[in-house]
Write an enzyme that holds these catalytic residues in place. Structure first.
Site, mmCIF file in Angstrom:
data_model
loop_
_atom_site.group_PDB
_atom_site.id
_atom_site.type_symbol
_atom_site.label_atom_id
_atom_site.label_comp_id
_atom_site.label_asym_id
_atom_site.label_seq_id
_atom_site.Cartn_x
_atom_site.Cartn_y
_atom_site.Cartn_z
ATOM 1 N N GLU A 154 0.839 -1.195 0.000
ATOM 2 C CA GLU A 154 0.000 0.000 0.000
ATOM 3 C C GLU A 154 0.879 1.252 0.000
ATOM 4 O O GLU A 154 1.983 1.252 0.530
ATOM 5 C CB GLU A 154 -0.940 -0.010 1.199
ATOM 6 C CG GLU A 154 -0.275 -0.201 2.557
ATOM 7 C CD GLU A 154 0.244 1.088 3.162
ATOM 8 O OE1 GLU A 154 -0.169 2.164 2.691
ATOM 9 O OE2 GLU A 154 1.051 1.017 4.103
ATOM 10 N N GLY A 263 7.074 11.390 11.992
ATOM 11 C CA GLY A 263 6.623 10.363 12.926
ATOM 12 C C GLY A 263 5.636 9.453 12.233
ATOM 13 O O GLY A 263 5.717 9.234 11.028
ATOM 14 N N CYS A 266 4.583 4.557 9.865
ATOM 15 C CA CYS A 266 5.279 4.001 8.698
ATOM 16 C C CYS A 266 6.766 4.356 8.640
ATOM 17 O O CYS A 266 7.612 3.461 8.703
ATOM 18 C CB CYS A 266 4.591 4.480 7.416
ATOM 19 S SG CYS A 266 2.913 3.844 7.218
#
Length: 459
Positions: A154, A263, A266
């Site tokens: 994704e 942050g 991911c």
């Protein structure tokens, strides 16, 4: 097409809802029964623009179903998406226990041929590991099953995940065999009509593409933050520099905004995982390690600047904080720079009055018993009696505030801006001491601290 999605977090829930929207028959499975019960009623616990209404519409149309019954989910879909968590271990590697548990469920309950799709972000080689894990389970059980494994990473951005899923800029599919390719192409046909977005490649290349993309974006952020630090020391303005380099089409303007660090769920996790993969492969990861180190330092910049301004004495000071989520349009506070700031302020004896449009509940969950934290209902309400205003997240509603009101309510007109939202010259003319990131003038203190009003508001 009948599809099952394992995992109802950001990725799984968005993917399930969008696939159901275009007409697929989708079952979304999660082991958290309370969460499933809420989702069955149309209650979405995460904040993502447009997601809650999309889930309710697909539920009403009976194209989206939620379950905690793994057998039902395994047997429902001809394509099974794995969108479970892959949290970081202490050594930075990705924990694949939830991915492998889906494989075990498939081996237990599936009889018909099936396609397993890695949607979770997983290290290179996970497809092969998953295949071997399922084969071993089948062998022990004395069963046979025809299955294929596909990597379909994704590329969703929190805050615009629904739009990204509806209109992907590319659809990466790592697989083998024409039959699997045909199924995946049919699956994504509704998202591929304007022009061909599908890119087929081998399984390992697809797995690496996801990590490479996120680490490239993180690299751009750390690069501009290091240049911003240099600009401060040389008396240059990083905003001018940003515009100058962004005009080069080879560089572009995306992800070159200086700030107080990246942050989220991911970039930090994927950076650590790729560094670990490089170490396991006996490859050099100097650049990746530098990107991570720069970002960790950047998260401390706001506090260091505040601490220096007040000459190391923050005891009983009160700070107004705007923005807690790691980025706008989400309530996600995983690895958020605000957390480093808050915890540093508290450790130094300071109090915090904070506001975020969506992350208040998550902040309360993270710091339920923190006596030095007060969460307020509006951005204006945090200002009264505060010694300075701190910007941590670039929410839209913070970009054009009433500066007269800010000046009236703060004990002193001081702003520490971790996102460079405002015009430094305008604020200087209005009497503010304004400290953005990487702007040459921000390191100058034209008025001695002792000349500013005290915390009580009396000069």
């Amino acid at each position: 097409m009948k599809i099952s999605v394992f995992g109802s977090g950001y990725v799984g829930l968005v993917q399930a809802a969008v696939l159901a929207e275009v007409g697929h028959d989708v079952v979304c499975m999660d082991i958290d029964e309370k969460k499933v019960a809420l989702l069955q009623q149309g209650h979405v616990s995460i904040f993502e623009p447009g997601l809650a209404s999309l889930v309710r519409e697909s539920l009403d149309a009976k194209r989206l179903h939620f379950t905690s019954d793994e057998k039902f989910a395994v047997q429902h879909g001809q394509v099974l998406f794995i969108a479970v968590g892959t949290p970081s271990r202490e050594d930075g590697s990705a924990d694949l226990q939830y991915v492998l548990s889906v494989g075990e469920a498939v081996a237990r309950h599936r009889e018909q041929p099936v396609i397993l799709v890695e949607k979770s972000t997983v290290p290179v080689g996970t497809g092969d590991t998953l295949r071997a894990h399922i084969d071993q389970y089948l062998l022990k059980a004395g069963r046979q099953l025809q299955f294929d494994i596909v990597s379909n990473p994704e590329f969703l951005k929190e805050g615009s995940a629904v739009a990204d899923c509806r209109r992907p800029d590319r659809i990466i599919i790592g697989c083998e065999g024409d039959e699997v390719r045909d199924v995946m192409r049919d699956l994504y046909a509704p998202f591929n009509r304007n022009h061909d977005r599908v890119m087929f490649m081998d399984l390992r290349s697809a797995e690496l593409t996801k990590y490479a993309a996120n680490c490239m974006l993180a690299t751009k952020i750390s690069f501009i933050n290091q240049i911003a630090e240099l600009a401060e020391h040389l008396g240059a303005d990083i905003e001018s520099v940003r515009l100058g380099i962004g005009a080069d089409s080879r560089i572009g303007y995306h992800f070159i905004y200086p700030g107080c660090g990246y942050g989220g769920s991911c970039f930090p996790k994927d950076m650590r995982a790729l560094i670990h993969s490089a170490e396991e492969a006996h490859c050099n990861s100097d650049l990746l390690q530098a990107v991570e180190a720069i970002n960790e330092r950047q998260k401390h910049k706001l506090f260091e600047r505040i601490n220096a301004f007040y000459k190391g004495d923050l005891r009983d000071k009160t700070f107004a904080v705007w923005g807690l989520a790691f980025k706008p349009n989400t309530d996600d506070m995983r690895d958020a720079p605000s957390r480093v700031l808050l915890e540093s302020l508290w450790a130094a004896g300071a109090n915090v009055r904070a506001f975020d449009p969506e992350a208040m509940q998550e902040t309360q969950h993270l710091y339920p018993d923190e006596p030095k934290l007060m969460l307020m209902g509006t951005p204006e309400s945090v200002l009264s009696g505060a010694d300075a205003l701190i910007i941590c997240t670039e929410w839209q509603q913070f970009k054009a505030p009433d500066f007269d009101l800010i000046q009236q309510r703060l004990n002193a007109p001081v702003i520490f801006d971790g996102r460079n939202l405002y015009d430094a010259e305008r604020l200087a003319r209005s009497g503010f001491l304004y400290f953005p990131m990487g702007r040459g003038e921000s390191r100058k203190l034209p008025i001695p601290l002792q000349q500013w009003p005290s915390a009580s508001g009396v000069a």
